[in-house]
Design a protein around this motif. Structure first.
Motif, PDB file in Angstrom:
ATOM      1  N   GLY A 177       2.452  -4.867   0.596  1.00 25.57           N
ATOM      2  CA  GLY A 177       2.906  -6.525   0.816  1.00 25.57           C
ATOM      3  C   GLY A 177       3.004  -7.375  -0.550  1.00 25.57           C
ATOM      4  N   LEU A 227       4.433  -5.648   7.861  1.00 27.34           N
ATOM      5  CA  LEU A 227       3.009  -5.119   7.705  1.00 27.34           C
ATOM      6  C   LEU A 227       1.841  -6.160   7.941  1.00 27.34           C
ATOM      7  N   VAL A 228       2.017  -7.476   7.780  1.00 25.16           N
ATOM      8  CA  VAL A 228       0.930  -8.397   8.092  1.00 25.16           C
ATOM      9  C   VAL A 228       0.702  -8.292   9.630  1.00 25.16           C
ATOM     10  N   SER A 271      -0.390 -15.916   6.502  1.00 22.90           N
ATOM     11  CA  SER A 271       0.787 -15.233   5.658  1.00 22.90           C
ATOM     12  C   SER A 271       2.062 -16.339   5.971  1.00 22.90           C
ATOM     13  N   TRP A 326      -3.869  -0.656   1.491  1.00 20.39           N
ATOM     14  CA  TRP A 326      -2.382  -0.252   1.243  1.00 20.39           C
ATOM     15  C   TRP A 326      -1.464  -1.136   2.052  1.00 20.39           C
ATOM     16  N   ILE A 327      -1.951  -1.761   3.012  1.00 24.97           N
ATOM     17  CA  ILE A 327      -1.078  -2.758   3.467  1.00 24.97           C
ATOM     18  C   ILE A 327      -0.803  -3.933   2.689  1.00 24.97           C
ATOM     19  N   PHE A 328      -2.109  -4.257   1.908  1.00 26.28           N
ATOM     20  CA  PHE A 328      -2.012  -5.619   0.875  1.00 26.28           C
ATOM     21  C   PHE A 328      -1.342  -5.000  -0.355  1.00 26.28           C
ATOM     22  N   GLN A 361       0.191  -6.197  11.472  1.00 24.47           N
ATOM     23  CA  GLN A 361      -0.569  -5.034  11.678  1.00 24.47           C
ATOM     24  C   GLN A 361      -2.097  -5.502  11.737  1.00 24.47           C
ATOM     25  N   LEU A 362      -2.598  -6.710  11.007  1.00 20.86           N
ATOM     26  CA  LEU A 362      -3.691  -7.131  10.841  1.00 20.86           C
ATOM     27  C   LEU A 362      -4.119  -8.325  11.779  1.00 20.86           C
ATOM     28  N   ARG A 365      -6.759   1.414   4.648  1.00 17.43           N
ATOM     29  CA  ARG A 365      -5.529   0.899   5.420  1.00 17.43           C
ATOM     30  C   ARG A 365      -5.170  -0.251   5.045  1.00 17.43           C
ATOM     31  N   ILE A 366      -6.139  -1.314   5.101  1.00 15.67           N
ATOM     32  CA  ILE A 366      -5.899  -2.735   4.678  1.00 15.67           C
ATOM     33  C   ILE A 366      -5.468  -2.939   3.334  1.00 15.67           C
TER      34      ILE A 366
END
Length: 291
Positions: free
Chosen positions: A52, A107-108, A119, A47-49, A110-111, A44-45
């Motif tokens: 991003g 997106l960020v 960020s 794909w976020i990166f 979600q972290l 999950r992380i």
């Protein structure tokens, strides 16, 4: 201009037709994700990166073209960019950059909190990089921070903190960015000198080729130390780093005559250096036993 033509201009503004920038931004982030998780990152992380990275590189291109809108028309390689060619307005470039940056920030969110805070710093660095070419003799070093800031963010996202090794990996990326972006700047050196843009290719002068090779060497030496301390097997050294070193060595032949076309080819070849490092790192965690 029709809607299709405008969308095409926006695509060229954010350089989706030239993915090399995305890849050079992505590889250091992937190194950090694999290193921080010992080879088992949260997908999950990951794909976020990845998403991003695409969004922020695209936003960075729009900001860069806005900042250079009065210069790009005087450089042979950039005079056909949409903003320089008058196909879109400056406010449109800023709008595109803002929309993409907001999407990346979504997106960020979600972290974790630390990643979100980092960020904000990453956005500031990315937004200010294009303007450093006005006054800083080595803007490529600042680019290395901008292109490597996914490293501390990746560690923060995976582990909740940013250890010293993350900053060391960022430091290695600065040397790599100076190397590959100097190769890139060697293509436009004469145009940049005429219009007053500062680049490492101009700053290094007749020592440009030596400087590029020294930066490649420093990048690989720092990675070797990181691998010695943190990678569990020999694949990183005798696979990834050895291949990356061999690829970097070929750049001397490509850039020593300072031919613009060959220098640009060397710049693009850095994608494979980043890929080799990642492959070696991933294999080292996947197969921890030595050869």
């Amino acid at each position: 201009m029709t809607l299709l033509e405008r969308l095409n201009a926006y695509e060229k503004l954010i350089r989706l037709d030239k993915p090399i920038g995305i890849l050079l931004l992505l590889w250091p982030t992937l190194w950090a994700l694999w290193l921080s998780s010992r080879g088992h990152p949260s997908w999950r992380i990951v794909w976020i990166f990845i998403l991003g990275t695409v969004l922020m590189r695209s936003a960075g291109c729009a900001i860069n073209d806005y900042a250079d809108r009065n210069f790009d028309g005087h450089v042979a390689r950039t005079r056909e960019r949409p903003l320089a060619a008058g196909l879109i307005k400056p406010w449109e470039a800023l709008m595109v950059a803002a929309v993409l940056a907001l999407a990346a920030f979504a997106l960020v969110l979600q972290l974790n909190k630390q990643t979100i805070m980092l960020s904000v710093a990453a956005l500031f660095i990315a937004a200010t990089y294009p303007f450093t070419k006005r006054f800083f003799v080595l803007p490529q070093a600042y680019l290395g921070i901008a292109f490597g800031f996914g490293i501390p963010m990746a560690f923060a996202a995976q582990t909740g903190h940013v250890p010293a090794v993350a900053w060391l990996l960022l430091f290695a990326n600065v040397f790599w960015a100076i190397a590959y972006d100097t190769e890139y700047a060697m293509v436009d050196r004469e145009d940049d000198r005429k219009i007053g843009i500062k680049t490492s290719a101009i700053a290094f002068g007749r020592h440009d080729v030596s400087a590029v090779m020294i930066c490649h060497a420093m990048f690989l030496l720092i990675l070797a130390w990181i691998g010695w301390r943190f990678a569990p097997g020999d694949y990183f050294f005798f696979g990834g780093l050895l291949l990356a070193a061999g690829l970097a060595a070929t750049h001397y032949q490509m850039i020593r005559d300072r031919d613009p076309e060959s220098c640009f080819r060397a710049f693009q070849n850095n994608n494979w250096i980043g890929a080799a490092v990642f492959a070696g790192l991933a294999a080292s965690f996947r197969f921890p036993k030595p050869f």
